[in-house]
Enzyme design. Structure first.
Site, mmCIF file in Angstrom:
data_model
loop_
_atom_site.group_PDB
_atom_site.id
_atom_site.type_symbol
_atom_site.label_atom_id
_atom_site.label_comp_id
_atom_site.label_asym_id
_atom_site.label_seq_id
_atom_site.Cartn_x
_atom_site.Cartn_y
_atom_site.Cartn_z
ATOM 1 N N ASN A 8 0.865 -1.184 0.000
ATOM 2 C CA ASN A 8 0.000 0.000 0.000
ATOM 3 C C ASN A 8 0.901 1.232 0.000
ATOM 4 O OD1 ASN A 8 -1.768 2.067 0.580
ATOM 5 N ND2 ASN A 8 -2.239 1.395 2.661
ATOM 6 N N TRP A 9 0.950 1.910 -1.143
ATOM 7 C CA TRP A 9 1.867 3.058 -1.272
ATOM 8 C C TRP A 9 1.284 4.323 -0.662
ATOM 9 C CZ3 TRP A 9 4.049 2.658 -7.020
ATOM 10 C CH2 TRP A 9 4.683 1.411 -7.164
ATOM 11 N N LYS A 10 0.058 4.240 -0.171
ATOM 12 C CA LYS A 10 -0.619 5.383 0.465
ATOM 13 C C LYS A 10 -0.501 6.635 -0.417
ATOM 14 C CE LYS A 10 0.198 3.339 4.922
ATOM 15 N NZ LYS A 10 -0.040 3.472 6.329
ATOM 16 N N HIS A 64 -9.450 0.790 4.840
ATOM 17 C CA HIS A 64 -8.183 0.950 5.567
ATOM 18 C C HIS A 64 -8.448 1.817 6.804
ATOM 19 C CE1 HIS A 64 -4.112 2.238 6.510
ATOM 20 N NE2 HIS A 64 -3.706 1.171 5.847
ATOM 21 N N GLU A 102 -7.022 4.240 7.965
ATOM 22 C CA GLU A 102 -6.907 5.685 7.727
ATOM 23 C C GLU A 102 -8.190 6.233 7.090
ATOM 24 O OE1 GLU A 102 -3.190 5.332 5.635
ATOM 25 O OE2 GLU A 102 -2.236 4.758 7.528
ATOM 26 N N GLY A 161 2.374 1.811 10.797
ATOM 27 C CA GLY A 161 3.308 2.933 10.672
ATOM 28 C C GLY A 161 3.998 3.303 11.971
ATOM 29 N N GLY A 177 2.730 -1.353 4.314
ATOM 30 C CA GLY A 177 2.748 0.074 4.014
ATOM 31 C C GLY A 177 4.170 0.546 3.772
ATOM 32 N N GLY A 178 4.788 1.118 4.803
ATOM 33 C CA GLY A 178 6.107 1.744 4.679
ATOM 34 C C GLY A 178 7.140 0.907 3.939
HETATM 35 C C1 PEP Z 1 -0.759 -0.139 6.011
HETATM 36 O O1 PEP Z 1 -0.730 0.995 5.583
HETATM 37 O O2 PEP Z 1 -1.702 -0.870 5.700
HETATM 38 C C2 PEP Z 1 0.319 -0.598 6.868
HETATM 39 C C3 PEP Z 1 0.226 -1.780 7.407
HETATM 40 O O3 PEP Z 1 1.379 0.267 7.070
HETATM 41 P P1 PEP Z 1 2.796 -0.097 7.727
HETATM 42 O O4 PEP Z 1 3.291 -1.358 7.076
HETATM 43 O O5 PEP Z 1 3.676 1.083 7.407
HETATM 44 O O6 PEP Z 1 2.578 -0.269 9.193
#
Ligand code: PEP
Length: 249
Positions: free
Chosen positions: A9-11, A95, A97, A173, A234-235
Site C-alpha cells: 500500500n503506497w498510500k 483501511h 486511515e 506505521g 505500508g512503509g
Molecule cells: C498499512 O498501511 O496498511 C500498513 C500496514 O502500514 P505499515 O506497514 O507502514 O505499518
C-alpha cells in the site's frame, strides 16, 4: 488451498516519476520465490503508468479506495469501472486511515465491497482495533462488528472472493508489530467469525492478511502462523529492496 497474497500500500506517497522509479526497481529485481500473489496499490494518479510497467509480469495492480456507486454526480470519487479500465484487480476497502480520517462506516464499506465484487475486483477488506480498544479489552468486540456489519449479506461464494486484512491500528506505521502469537490469535478469531457467516469449509478458504509494520525481519515468523495468509505492507513497500525481501520471505 487458500491463496497467499502480499500487497504493498503506497498510500499518498508517490508522484508519477517516483512511482515509475519504484516499479522499475521492483521489476528489475523481481523474483517470486514462494509463487504467491503480489499486488501493488499506488495512488489513483499512478495506476495507469504503473500498470503499463507491470502488465507483462505477474505483479498485480490494486487501488487504495473506491466509491460504491457505478457512475454519477459524485465529484472527486472513483468508480469500479474506472479502476478496471486501468488494470486494477484489487481494491483496498476500509483501511483504518479511511475509517479514521474519512469516517467510513462498516455499512458504507459493505456497499463498497458489494460493488467491487460486482465488477470482479477483489476487495481487501481491512479490520483492526485501536490501541485504546485493545487496552480496554474490546479488540474482539470491535473486530466482530467490523466483520459482521462489513460482510453482511454475502453468499459463501462471494465471501471466498474477499480478502481480509487484519491491521491492528496501533501497529500501522508505528514500528510496533503484533507478535506472531497475538496476530495468530486474532486471525483464528476472524476465521471463526467468517465460519458463522458461511460455514467452516468456506472460512478455511478465505485469505486473511496481516498488516502493521511488516518488515523483512519479522515477515517470516508472521507468515509461519497457520492463519496468516499474506501481508498488507505500508512503509516497507515503498522501497523495492525491502518489499522484495518481504515477498521472498
Ligand atoms: C498499512 O498501511 O496498511 C500498513 C500496514 O502500514 P505499515 O506497514 O507502514 O505499518
Amino acid at each position: 488451498m487458500r491463496k497467499t497474497i502480499i500487497a504493498g500500500n503506497w498510500k499518498m506517497f508517490t508522484d508519477v516519476d517516483e512511482a515509475l522509479r519504484l516499479v522499475s526497481d521492483l521489476k528489475a529485481a523481481y523474483k517470486n520465490k514462494n509463487k504467491i500473489e503480489v499486488v501493488v496499490c499506488p495512488p489513483f494518479t499512478n495506476l495507469e503508468s504503473v500498470y503499463n510497467k507491470i502488465k507483462d509480469t505477474d505483479i498485480l495492480l490494486g487501488a487504495q479506495n473506491m466509491y460504491f456507486e457505478e457512475k454519477g454526480a459524485f465529484t472527486g470519487e472513483i468508480s469500479p469501472s474506472m479502476l478496471k479500465s486501468v488494470g486494477c484487480k484489487f481494491v483496498i476497502i476500509g483501511h483504518s486511515e479511511r475509517r479514521e480520517y474519512f469516517k467510513e462506516s462498516n455499512e458504507l464499506l459493505n456497499n463498497k465491497i458489494k460493488t467491487a465484487l460486482k465488477y470482479n475486483i477483489t476487495p481487501i477488506y481491512c479490520v483492526g482495533e485501536k490501541l485504546e480498544e485493545r487496552e480496554a479489552g474490546k479488540a474482539f468486540k470491535v473486530i466482530e462488528a467490523q466483520i459482521k456489519e462489513g460482510l453482511v449479506g454475502f453468499t459463501a461464494q462471494e465471501l471466498k472472493e474477499i480478502v481480509i486484512a487484519y491491521e491492528p491500528v496501533w501497529a500501522i506505521g508505528t514500528g510496533k508489530t503484533a507478535s506472531p502469537a497475538q496476530a495468530q490469535e486474532v486471525h483464528a478469531y476472524i476465521r471463526g467469525l467468517l465460519a458463522t457467516l458461511s460455514d467452516k469449509k468456506t472460512a478455511e478458504e478465505i485469505t486473511i492478511q496481516y498488516g502493521g509494520s511488516v518488515k523483512p525481519d519479522n515477515v517470516t515468523e508472521l507468515m509461519s502462523q497457520p492463519d496468516i495468509d499474506g501481508a498488507l505492507v505500508g512503509g516497507a513497500s515503498l522501497k523495492a529492496d525491502s518489499f522484495l525481501a518481504i515477498i521472498n520471505y
